[in-house]
Design an enzyme around this catalytic site. Structure first.
Site, mmCIF file in Angstrom:
data_model
loop_
_atom_site.group_PDB
_atom_site.id
_atom_site.type_symbol
_atom_site.label_atom_id
_atom_site.label_comp_id
_atom_site.label_asym_id
_atom_site.label_seq_id
_atom_site.Cartn_x
_atom_site.Cartn_y
_atom_site.Cartn_z
ATOM 1 N N GLU A 1 0.814 -1.216 0.000
ATOM 2 C CA GLU A 1 0.000 0.000 0.000
ATOM 3 C C GLU A 1 0.846 1.263 0.000
ATOM 4 O O GLU A 1 0.329 2.353 -0.261
ATOM 5 C CB GLU A 1 -0.937 -0.004 1.210
ATOM 6 N N CYS B 1 16.307 -7.148 0.405
ATOM 7 C CA CYS B 1 16.509 -8.394 1.148
ATOM 8 C C CYS B 1 17.814 -9.064 0.757
ATOM 9 O O CYS B 1 18.286 -9.975 1.447
ATOM 10 C CB CYS B 1 15.345 -9.352 0.928
#
Length: 497
Positions: A176, A281
């Site tokens: 979002e 990551c």
């Protein structure tokens, strides 16, 4: 203020839940858009559209699917700049980094264009008298993806192009915080001729996530994000009978041996630790320096780090942009102050960094910590920001024990000129992706991406052959066409003769 809506059944659909989330420009700190949050009913509408579309898309020819995907590849290529601008505006990463993200996502679209080769089955003839056995792979139905804020275009493209190439239909729930790039990808898919309902987007928060995980018509869920959420996605999804691949967080180590090219190692540490403000990551967050390597290596890293240009992502002079939110910036900064309190040496402190003219942006300079130990929070936690820790060890064996004791096993790297040491490392280290003098070993599209241990929940890595297997299921067909001369009754158990 512009509102980002949902994409359901091949068109934009205005949100009706009445709930919205803010979308900020991280460089200015100002809210520039809002995104509609989907209700359970809106998620259900997206799944119903996907289920209806699967009736025809699931049985469509490979030729039809690839014709759409080839056109889609052309359109994404033509809109690289626009997609990169959307990414920079909402994520904050510099424009060159955003362009690189689009390029790496495009690799998977190209892989999907070759799906006829990936879906070839196997055939064994005459396994018994006039009996043949074929192994084929078929689509699952409606599948879903839940993607993170740090790669708003690339990670969705890791999922849905391959899924739809395999004959599935897709429901995407992007972060979002960065909704615009995914919405643009859906518009381009429609322009490429993808039938209505094959790709759907619902924006939202945990309500939308749980609705996807619990929906009886969703067969599989792909996820990329933090380890706690990945564990939740896997546990909840599998409890609801779904196939789940959930890629979690990381604490990636870079081992530097005494024989390494220290200039190459320093350049690589800078690129891997501070690129995209450390919000990757696959970022290197720990340098493990063996023996007397540490002092000269830290000196070279500091020399380079001091020259980095930090500023708005749309400024061509910027090499690193802001962090995604003020809350996240403050959390990252707390690890630097906390490390100092726990006994680490702060070689570079980026916590007070600001950019003139953009004082309200979510800024943090690069930070470099020395003499970090495994007991410190800065070592144990995934920081997800521009903080690089240096751990000093005396030997290779001590280094490999340290690295393998980590609960994560996403990516790792070794820097050395010794081929024997490199070979030993790649076999002994407990991680899913290994770089030898390569700091960010993200596999190319036709190999699969994924880690070990707490960096992956589920049995399949993402994209590559693992991706094809995740989005399909195997079926074995045994066929016997008797000759007209065959006949008679035999009640004995069939034998392979």
């Amino acid at each position: 203020m512009k509102t980002i809506s949902h994409w359901i059944g091949g068109k934009p659909v205005e949100g009706v839940s009445g709930n919205f989330g803010p979308v900020y420009n991280p460089a200015t700190g100002a809210q520039e858009k809002q995104v509609a949050f989907a209700s359970v009913d809106e998620v259900d509408a997206a799944v119903r559209a996907a289920k209806e579309a699967f009736r025809t898309w699931g049985t469509s020819s490979l030729a039809k699917r690839t014709s759409v995907l080839f056109k889609y590849r052309e359109l994404i290529d033509a809109h690289r700049e626009e997609l990169a601008r959307l990414i920079t505006a909402e994520h904050g990463k510099v424009h060159s980094d955003a362009l690189g993200e689009v390029a790496r996502g495009l690799e998977i679209v190209e892989l999907a264009c070759g799906i006829p080769e990936k879906l070839k089955g196997e055939l064994s003839t005459q396994v018994s008298t006039r009996v043949d056995v074929a192994a084929i792979r078929q689509s699952l139905g409606v599948v879903a993806g839940i993607t993170p804020f740090n790669f708003p275009a690339m990670v969705p493209m890791w999922m849905f192009p391959l899924a739809i190439a395999c004959g599935n239909t897709f429901v995407l729930k992007p972060s979002e915080k960065v909704p615009s790039a995914a919405f643009k990808l859906a518009e381009l898919a429609a322009e490429a001729g993808l039938p209505d309902g094959v790709l759907n987007i619902v924006n939202g928060d945990k309500v939308a996530v749980d609705a996807i995980l619990e929906h009886p018509d969703v067969a599989a869920v792909s996820f990329v994000g933090s380890t706690p959420i990945a564990r939740y996605i896997h546990t909840t999804g599998t409890a609801n009978g779904k196939r789940v691949q959930a890629l979690g967080g990381a604490k990636n180590h870079m081992l530097v041996l005494p024989d390494a090219d220290l200039d190459l190692a320093a350049d690589s540490a800078i690129n891997a630790a501070y690129g995209s403000a450390g919000e990757r990551c696959m970022a290197i967050s720990v340098v493990v320096a063996v023996g007397e390597t540490a002092d000269p290596l830290i000196g070279k890293i500091k020399e380079r780090a001091d020259k980095l240009r930090i500023g708005p992502g749309d400024d061509p002079a910027s090499e690193m942009g802001p962090l995604i939110t003020k809350v996240h910036r403050d959390k990252v900064a707390s690890y630097v102050t906390g490390a100092a309190a726990q006994g680490a040496d702060v070689v570079i402190d980026g916590t007070g960094y600001t950019v003139e003219g953009y004082e309200d942006g979510h800024w943090m300079g690069v930070s470099l910590l020395d003499n970090v130990t495994p007991e410190m929070d800065a070592y144990r936690d995934e920081i997800f920001g521009p903080v690089l820790s240096v751990v000093r060890v005396e030997s290779y064996d001590e280094a490999i024990a340290l690295m393998n004791n980590s609960p994560w096993g996403n990516g790792t790297a070794i820097f050395t000129r010794d081929g024997g040491a490199a070979r030993r490392f790649q076999l002994e280290v407990e991680a899913g992706m290994v770089g030898v003098n390569v700091p960010i070993p993200v596999p190319v599209g036709y190999h699969s991406f994924g880690g070990w241990k707490d960096s992956l929940f589920g049995d399949h890595h993402i994209y590559g052959n693992d991706g094809v297997h995740f989005y399909t299921r195997g079926k074995v067909v045994t066929t016997r066409w008797p000759d007209p001369s065959d006949g008679g009754i035999n009640l004995g158990f069939p034998s392979n003769h």
